[in-house]
Motif scaffolding. Structure first.
Motif, mmCIF file in Angstrom:
data_model
loop_
_atom_site.group_PDB
_atom_site.id
_atom_site.type_symbol
_atom_site.label_atom_id
_atom_site.label_comp_id
_atom_site.label_asym_id
_atom_site.label_seq_id
_atom_site.Cartn_x
_atom_site.Cartn_y
_atom_site.Cartn_z
ATOM 1 N N GLN A 1 0.533 -1.277 0.133
ATOM 2 C CA GLN A 1 0.148 -0.226 0.018
ATOM 3 C C GLN A 1 0.522 1.351 0.278
ATOM 4 O OE1 GLN A 1 -2.638 0.398 3.224
ATOM 5 N NE2 GLN A 1 -4.309 2.148 2.198
ATOM 6 N N TYR A 2 2.120 1.949 0.725
ATOM 7 C CA TYR A 2 2.783 2.715 1.319
ATOM 8 C C TYR A 2 4.017 2.325 0.384
ATOM 9 C CZ TYR A 2 -0.548 4.127 4.682
ATOM 10 O OH TYR A 2 -1.718 3.798 5.381
ATOM 11 N N GLY A 3 4.450 1.493 0.009
ATOM 12 C CA GLY A 3 5.691 1.064 -0.380
ATOM 13 C C GLY A 3 5.548 1.891 -2.896
ATOM 14 N N VAL A 4 4.965 0.316 -2.858
ATOM 15 C CA VAL A 4 4.535 0.388 -4.477
ATOM 16 C C VAL A 4 2.900 1.449 -4.943
ATOM 17 C CG1 VAL A 4 3.434 -1.523 -5.939
ATOM 18 C CG2 VAL A 4 5.028 -2.341 -3.685
ATOM 19 N N GLY A 5 2.076 0.916 -3.430
ATOM 20 C CA GLY A 5 0.940 2.114 -3.819
ATOM 21 C C GLY A 5 1.249 3.762 -3.980
ATOM 22 N N GLY A 6 2.466 3.868 -2.945
ATOM 23 C CA GLY A 6 2.401 5.538 -2.825
ATOM 24 C C GLY A 6 3.755 6.121 -3.390
ATOM 25 N N TRP A 7 4.423 5.366 -3.449
ATOM 26 C CA TRP A 7 5.769 6.143 -3.265
ATOM 27 C C TRP A 7 6.249 6.067 -4.873
ATOM 28 C CZ3 TRP A 7 10.611 4.059 -5.891
ATOM 29 C CH2 TRP A 7 11.741 4.489 -5.687
ATOM 30 N N SER A 8 6.173 4.541 -5.574
ATOM 31 C CA SER A 8 6.148 4.109 -6.713
ATOM 32 C C SER A 8 5.425 5.182 -7.680
ATOM 33 C CB SER A 8 6.393 2.247 -7.352
ATOM 34 O OG SER A 8 5.184 2.137 -7.091
ATOM 35 N N PHE A 9 3.987 5.923 -7.382
ATOM 36 C CA PHE A 9 2.920 5.371 -8.036
ATOM 37 C C PHE A 9 3.479 7.456 -8.179
ATOM 38 C CE2 PHE A 9 0.283 1.931 -7.508
ATOM 39 C CZ PHE A 9 0.986 1.357 -9.107
ATOM 40 N N VAL B 1 6.139 8.946 -7.673
ATOM 41 C CA VAL B 1 7.699 8.769 -9.005
ATOM 42 C C VAL B 1 7.642 8.935 -9.884
ATOM 43 C CG1 VAL B 1 10.031 7.528 -8.936
ATOM 44 C CG2 VAL B 1 9.608 8.500 -6.895
ATOM 45 N N ALA B 2 6.096 7.807 -9.899
ATOM 46 C CA ALA B 2 6.493 7.788 -12.057
ATOM 47 C C ALA B 2 5.354 8.206 -12.318
ATOM 48 C CB ALA B 2 5.567 6.246 -11.970
ATOM 49 N N LYS B 3 4.876 8.856 -11.256
ATOM 50 C CA LYS B 3 4.198 10.123 -12.401
ATOM 51 C C LYS B 3 5.078 11.847 -12.283
ATOM 52 C CE LYS B 3 0.985 11.169 -8.699
ATOM 53 N NZ LYS B 3 0.015 11.679 -7.322
ATOM 54 N N LEU C 1 8.552 1.307 -15.984
ATOM 55 C CA LEU C 1 8.059 0.586 -15.261
ATOM 56 C C LEU C 1 7.992 -0.541 -14.261
ATOM 57 C CD1 LEU C 1 5.161 1.470 -18.416
ATOM 58 C CD2 LEU C 1 5.521 2.306 -16.114
ATOM 59 N N VAL C 2 8.599 -1.859 -14.629
ATOM 60 C CA VAL C 2 9.160 -2.597 -13.485
ATOM 61 C C VAL C 2 10.406 -2.019 -12.378
ATOM 62 C CG1 VAL C 2 10.425 -4.327 -14.271
ATOM 63 C CG2 VAL C 2 9.680 -3.611 -16.549
ATOM 64 N N THR C 3 11.207 -0.937 -13.215
ATOM 65 C CA THR C 3 11.470 -0.863 -11.977
ATOM 66 C C THR C 3 11.673 -0.015 -10.646
ATOM 67 O OG1 THR C 3 12.722 0.936 -12.889
ATOM 68 C CG2 THR C 3 14.530 -1.046 -13.019
ATOM 69 N N LEU C 4 10.217 0.742 -11.202
ATOM 70 C CA LEU C 4 10.231 1.614 -9.612
ATOM 71 C C LEU C 4 9.377 1.046 -8.532
ATOM 72 C CD1 LEU C 4 9.173 5.041 -11.916
ATOM 73 C CD2 LEU C 4 10.481 4.733 -10.025
ATOM 74 N N PRO C 5 8.247 -0.266 -9.416
ATOM 75 C CA PRO C 5 7.513 -0.883 -8.176
ATOM 76 C C PRO C 5 8.595 -1.833 -7.062
ATOM 77 C CG PRO C 5 5.972 -1.289 -10.807
ATOM 78 C CD PRO C 5 7.135 -0.689 -10.367
#
Length: 97
Positions: free
Chosen positions: A25-33, A35-37, A65-69
């Protein structure tokens, strides 16, 4: 001294949900999204101007898209370990006084 609710906010409630829930929730869903934006807005125009290649620009975008998650997994896990360590230390200290 502040009590745990003020010092750690919602951490006791978040902690009850579990490690993997927090990381996703907070790592993949929060941080990576987050940064990806922002990443394409900053890096991709510069990369496209420097390389003048749509193929290389799309390759970098795919790599992101692969490395940010994966970065989100690492960030979430490290943040969990850091905060949980501090929380446990605080609880131990409070129970000993």
């Amino acid at each position: 001294m502040k009590d745990a609710k003020n010092r750690f906010g919602r951490w006791p409630e978040i902690r009850e949900l579990g490690f993997w829930n927090f990381v996703i929730q907070y790592g993949v869903g929060g941080w990576s999204f987050r940064v990806a934006k922002r990443f394409p807005l900053i890096v991709l125009p510069v990369l496209f101007v420097l390389t003048w290649s749509v193929k290389e620009t799309l390759l970098v975008m795919f790599a992101c898209l692969v490395t940010l998650p994966i970065g989100g997994l690492v960030w979430g896990a490290l943040f969990w370990l850091f905060i949980d360590h501090r929380y446990k230390k605080y609880v131990r200290h409070q129970s000993s006084t």
